[in-house]
Design an enzyme around this catalytic site. Structure first.
Site, mmCIF file in Angstrom:
data_model
loop_
_atom_site.group_PDB
_atom_site.id
_atom_site.type_symbol
_atom_site.label_atom_id
_atom_site.label_comp_id
_atom_site.label_asym_id
_atom_site.label_seq_id
_atom_site.Cartn_x
_atom_site.Cartn_y
_atom_site.Cartn_z
ATOM 1 N N GLY A 41 0.765 -1.234 0.000
ATOM 2 C CA GLY A 41 0.000 0.000 0.000
ATOM 3 C C GLY A 41 0.797 1.285 0.000
ATOM 4 O O GLY A 41 0.211 2.370 -0.009
ATOM 5 N N LYS B 18 7.319 -1.126 -13.138
ATOM 6 C CA LYS B 18 8.575 -1.739 -12.725
ATOM 7 C C LYS B 18 8.956 -2.867 -13.670
ATOM 8 O O LYS B 18 8.107 -3.655 -14.104
ATOM 9 C CB LYS B 18 8.474 -2.295 -11.302
ATOM 10 C CG LYS B 18 9.768 -2.982 -10.846
ATOM 11 C CD LYS B 18 9.906 -3.050 -9.369
ATOM 12 C CE LYS B 18 9.048 -4.115 -8.749
ATOM 13 N NZ LYS B 18 9.287 -4.194 -7.290
ATOM 14 N N ASP C 199 -6.964 -10.674 -9.247
ATOM 15 C CA ASP C 199 -5.868 -11.125 -10.098
ATOM 16 C C ASP C 199 -5.827 -10.249 -11.342
ATOM 17 O O ASP C 199 -6.862 -10.044 -11.992
ATOM 18 C CB ASP C 199 -6.111 -12.592 -10.473
ATOM 19 C CG ASP C 199 -4.923 -13.240 -11.165
ATOM 20 O OD1 ASP C 199 -4.132 -12.514 -11.800
ATOM 21 O OD2 ASP C 199 -4.806 -14.472 -11.080
ATOM 22 N N ASP D 6 4.221 -1.364 -9.306
ATOM 23 C CA ASP D 6 5.488 -1.735 -8.681
ATOM 24 C C ASP D 6 5.500 -3.240 -8.432
ATOM 25 O O ASP D 6 6.263 -3.736 -7.611
ATOM 26 C CB ASP D 6 5.664 -0.966 -7.364
ATOM 27 C CG ASP D 6 7.087 -1.041 -6.824
ATOM 28 O OD1 ASP D 6 8.031 -0.982 -7.633
ATOM 29 O OD2 ASP D 6 7.255 -1.152 -5.592
ATOM 30 N N TRP E 36 2.672 2.717 -2.312
ATOM 31 C CA TRP E 36 2.490 3.548 -3.506
ATOM 32 C C TRP E 36 1.105 4.190 -3.517
ATOM 33 O O TRP E 36 0.940 5.309 -3.988
ATOM 34 C CB TRP E 36 2.723 2.719 -4.772
ATOM 35 C CG TRP E 36 4.172 2.692 -5.173
ATOM 36 C CD1 TRP E 36 5.256 2.734 -4.346
ATOM 37 C CD2 TRP E 36 4.691 2.639 -6.500
ATOM 38 N NE1 TRP E 36 6.414 2.697 -5.074
ATOM 39 C CE2 TRP E 36 6.108 2.640 -6.388
ATOM 40 C CE3 TRP E 36 4.115 2.581 -7.763
ATOM 41 C CZ2 TRP E 36 6.948 2.585 -7.509
ATOM 42 C CZ3 TRP E 36 4.939 2.520 -8.874
ATOM 43 C CH2 TRP E 36 6.337 2.528 -8.745
#
Length: 209
Positions: A51, A154, A90, A114, A53
């Site tokens: 959490g 990322k 998902d 990320d 970000w």
């Protein structure tokens, strides 16, 4: 020893400043340098646990903005921020785009991720998991990101990541690779920062106003 001290510094700082993890400082650094987040924006955070970000994004968009995150793991305890919503799901679920859009109230101005696969130490397995994750995020963008929107993603260095970057760059007017000071030494982690999304028409069932 230096790697441990580096980790310890950011970990302790996160605890002092109320962030869920040291990863907050990666986004804060990118925000300071590139002004990715602005007041009133809608932000989707793909792979949002634990959490941190979402916390940074919530500050960036302010009370008039909205941040919606999704992850397989629940954020517990909840962030307790009025402009955030955390979903469990998902990224490969065909229904997740509609759930995110409903929670956001429209397509996102910024998509953050990320996320990283759990590493097994088996190179071929880890690369396959990274490819699956990146493909899931790529497939969500036409449904989730508004025209001229931005992406921060990322990447873990691999041929699969390079191929994904090559495809993603075609969908944005501007794209660059960035690394952060908060990234652990020796990590191959980097970020793709892209802006000026070129709209790709989503399947009819996912069309939004």
């Amino acid at each position: 020893m230096s790697t441990y001290q580096r980790k310890d510094h950011f970990h302790q700082r996160a605890q002092r400043e109320g962030f869920r993890s040291r990863a907050a400082y990666k986004l804060l650094e990118i925000q300071k340098a590139h002004r990715l987040l602005n007041k009133g924006q809608r932000v989707a955070d793909l792979g949002c646990w634990p959490g941190s970000w979402m916390q940074v994004a919530a500050q960036g968009v302010g009370p008039g903005g909205r941040v919606v995150g999704v992850d397989l793991a629940a954020i517990d305890p909840p962030l307790g921020l009025d402009n955030t919503i955390a979903l469990c799901g998902d990224l490969a679920d065909p229904e997740i785009a509609m759930k995110l859009l409903a929670a956001l109230g429209g397509r996102a101005d910024v998509v953050l991720s990320d996320a990283a696969p759990k590493l097994t130490g088996i190179r071929d397995t880890d690369r396959a998991h990274e490819e699956t994750l990146l493909c899931a995020i790529e497939s969500l963008l036409p449904r989730l990101l508004r025209p001229d929107g931005s992406l921060l993603l990322k990447l873990l260095e691999s041929p699969e990541a390079q191929a994904s970057v090559g495809r993603l760059r075609l969908g944005f007017q501007r794209a660059r690779s960035v690394k952060t000071a908060a990234t652990r030494r020796g990590s191959t982690e980097r970020y793709l920062l892209a802006s000026g999304y070129i709209e790709v028409s989503p399947p009819r069932s996912f069309r939004t106003p």
